[in-house]
Enzyme design. Structure first.
Site, mmCIF file in Angstrom:
data_model
loop_
_atom_site.group_PDB
_atom_site.id
_atom_site.type_symbol
_atom_site.label_atom_id
_atom_site.label_comp_id
_atom_site.label_asym_id
_atom_site.label_seq_id
_atom_site.Cartn_x
_atom_site.Cartn_y
_atom_site.Cartn_z
ATOM 1 N N ASN A 9 1.078 -0.977 0.208
ATOM 2 C CA ASN A 9 0.016 -0.380 0.003
ATOM 3 C C ASN A 9 0.690 1.427 -0.120
ATOM 4 O O ASN A 9 1.667 1.796 1.043
ATOM 5 C CB ASN A 9 -0.929 0.074 1.378
ATOM 6 C CG ASN A 9 -1.697 1.465 1.215
ATOM 7 O OD1 ASN A 9 -1.778 2.198 0.159
ATOM 8 N ND2 ASN A 9 -2.138 1.197 2.305
ATOM 9 N N LYS A 11 0.021 4.291 -0.210
ATOM 10 C CA LYS A 11 -0.509 5.815 0.270
ATOM 11 C C LYS A 11 -0.325 6.571 -0.905
ATOM 12 O O LYS A 11 -0.283 6.655 -1.502
ATOM 13 C CB LYS A 11 -0.116 5.924 2.176
ATOM 14 C CG LYS A 11 -0.534 4.724 3.130
ATOM 15 C CD LYS A 11 -0.085 4.515 4.201
ATOM 16 C CE LYS A 11 -0.445 3.337 4.549
ATOM 17 N NZ LYS A 11 0.061 3.258 6.168
ATOM 18 N N HIS A 99 -9.883 1.502 4.603
ATOM 19 C CA HIS A 99 -8.218 1.500 5.632
ATOM 20 C C HIS A 99 -8.736 2.490 6.546
ATOM 21 O O HIS A 99 -9.385 3.462 6.490
ATOM 22 C CB HIS A 99 -7.188 2.041 4.679
ATOM 23 C CG HIS A 99 -5.887 2.116 5.227
ATOM 24 N ND1 HIS A 99 -5.471 3.071 6.399
ATOM 25 C CD2 HIS A 99 -5.316 1.062 5.064
ATOM 26 C CE1 HIS A 99 -4.188 2.893 6.951
ATOM 27 N NE2 HIS A 99 -3.833 1.687 5.875
ATOM 28 N N GLU A 101 -7.351 4.670 7.756
ATOM 29 C CA GLU A 101 -6.940 6.593 7.418
ATOM 30 C C GLU A 101 -7.984 7.391 6.893
ATOM 31 O O GLU A 101 -8.253 8.158 7.402
ATOM 32 C CB GLU A 101 -5.969 5.967 6.288
ATOM 33 C CG GLU A 101 -4.205 5.858 7.487
ATOM 34 C CD GLU A 101 -2.647 5.998 6.803
ATOM 35 O OE1 GLU A 101 -2.916 5.235 5.225
ATOM 36 O OE2 GLU A 101 -2.347 5.050 7.605
ATOM 37 N N GLU A 170 -5.240 -4.988 11.163
ATOM 38 C CA GLU A 170 -4.411 -3.269 10.954
ATOM 39 C C GLU A 170 -4.688 -2.903 12.233
ATOM 40 O O GLU A 170 -5.655 -1.860 12.481
ATOM 41 C CB GLU A 170 -4.475 -2.025 9.595
ATOM 42 C CG GLU A 170 -3.955 -3.368 8.587
ATOM 43 C CD GLU A 170 -3.194 -2.267 7.426
ATOM 44 O OE1 GLU A 170 -2.418 -2.038 6.543
ATOM 45 O OE2 GLU A 170 -3.932 -1.094 6.507
ATOM 46 N N GLY A 176 2.794 2.407 10.623
ATOM 47 C CA GLY A 176 3.800 3.723 10.447
ATOM 48 C C GLY A 176 4.238 3.934 11.979
ATOM 49 O O GLY A 176 4.929 5.403 12.091
ATOM 50 N N SER A 212 4.004 -1.643 10.558
ATOM 51 C CA SER A 212 5.115 -2.305 10.758
ATOM 52 C C SER A 212 6.013 -3.232 10.200
ATOM 53 O O SER A 212 6.644 -3.588 11.079
ATOM 54 C CB SER A 212 5.211 -1.442 12.002
ATOM 55 O OG SER A 212 4.649 -0.189 12.297
ATOM 56 N N GLY A 234 5.323 1.481 4.354
ATOM 57 C CA GLY A 234 5.878 2.141 4.771
ATOM 58 C C GLY A 234 7.592 0.743 3.621
ATOM 59 O O GLY A 234 8.423 1.469 2.771
HETATM 60 P P1 13P Z 1 2.834 0.707 7.912
HETATM 61 O O1 13P Z 1 3.473 -0.843 6.333
HETATM 62 O O2 13P Z 1 3.649 1.719 6.831
HETATM 63 O O3 13P Z 1 3.178 0.296 9.282
HETATM 64 O O4 13P Z 1 1.839 0.953 7.010
HETATM 65 C C1 13P Z 1 0.467 -0.719 7.377
HETATM 66 C C2 13P Z 1 -0.381 0.295 6.629
HETATM 67 O O5 13P Z 1 -0.974 1.046 6.869
HETATM 68 C C3 13P Z 1 -0.825 -0.331 4.954
HETATM 69 O O6 13P Z 1 -2.034 -0.237 4.709
#
Ligand code: 13P
Length: 257
Positions: A9, A11, A99, A101, A170, A176, A212, A234
């Site tokens: 992802n 983002k 998601h 977010e 998640e 993150g 993470s 990330g």
């Molecule tokens: P990270 O791997 O950066 O923690 O993000 C996870 C995520 O939200 C994937 O959708």
């Protein structure tokens, strides 16, 4: 389910030129070092999707593309939105839905998540349904109930045993932050989610972990966390770390507990 699933992802990162470069690198690496036990999916921003699917088609890659979001409506006066049929026409195979977010920053509530899951599967694409609790819910020990309720709500009205549904757990506090859930927490939650999925008659769905995940912790989470793969943020933006996560899944999936 015989194959693991790893989704990158991206983002709101990488413009379409950068997206082409990263896709080419990942596709080349996967062609030279095949990961036969893993389905690999890239989820770039909307504006990169056509570039990414064009590279994947040109390279005859086994990798597929996902959108990070879609409208629950078919078409019409919904400024800024993108429909499932538009994504399908671009060669996209799946859509990330709900998601955290989008839930927290863009007010995507449970009802909208549910209608978006329905729109995605009705449109013939795979839905990657994201669920997971925040820190306060975890500290109050209410995470199991919370996640069970998220599943119940999001899958309402979706045909049972629909193989188009994948679930990604998640925990918000692990996204993150560099603070991965422990393998014990992940294993317990996988069990909660799978029990609820079978009660809802979705026992064929794959269940992923996200939060993470990196090149160093991926193998342990697959083996001891009992996951069917990852939703990676990330670490999916760099070829080396993303390839290492795919490799770890490929090596460890059969041995997972
Ligand atoms: P990270 O791997 O950066 O923690 O993000 C996870 C995520 O939200 C994937 O959708």
């Amino acid at each position: 389910m015989s194959k693991a699933l790893v989704i990158g992802n991206w983002k709101m990162n990488l413009d379409h030129v950068e997206a082409v470069h990263l896709t080419q690198q990942i596709a080349a690496l996967l062609a030279s070092r095949p990961a036969d036990r893993v389905d690999v999916v890239l989820a770039p921003p909307f504006v990169d999707l056509r570039s990414v699917t064009s590279v994947l088609e040109a390279e005859h890659s086994v990798i597929t593309a996902a959108a990070q979001h879609a409208s629950d409506r078919d078409n019409g006066a919904f400024t800024g939105e993108v429909s499932v049929s538009m994504l399908k026409r671009l060669g996209v195979s799946s859509v990330i839905v709900g998601h955290s977010e989008r839930r927290t920053l863009y007010h995507m509530d449970d009802a909208l998540v549910a209608s978006t899951v329905r729109a995605v599967v009705r449109g013939g694409l795979d839905a990657v349904l994201c669920i997971g609790e925040n820190l306060a819910t975890r500290e109050a020990q209410e995470h199991d109930d919370f996640v069970r309720q998220q599943l119940l709500s999001a899958l309402e009205g979706v045909q049972e045993s629909n193989e188009r549904v994948t679930v990604a757990y998640e925990p918000i506090w692990a996204i993150g932050t560099g603070q991965t859930a422990t393998t014990e927490q992940i294993r317990d939650m996988m069990s909660t989610i799978r029990t609820q999925l079978s009660a809802l008659r979705f026992s064929t769905s794959r269940v992923l972990y996200g939060g993470s995940v990196n090149a160093e912790n991926a193998a342990t989470i697959v083996t001891d966390g009992g996951v069917d793969g990852f939703l990676v943020g990330g670490a999916s933006l760099k070829t080396d770390s993303f390839a290492a996560i795919i490799g770890a899944c490929n090596d460890c999936y059969a041995e997972r507990r």
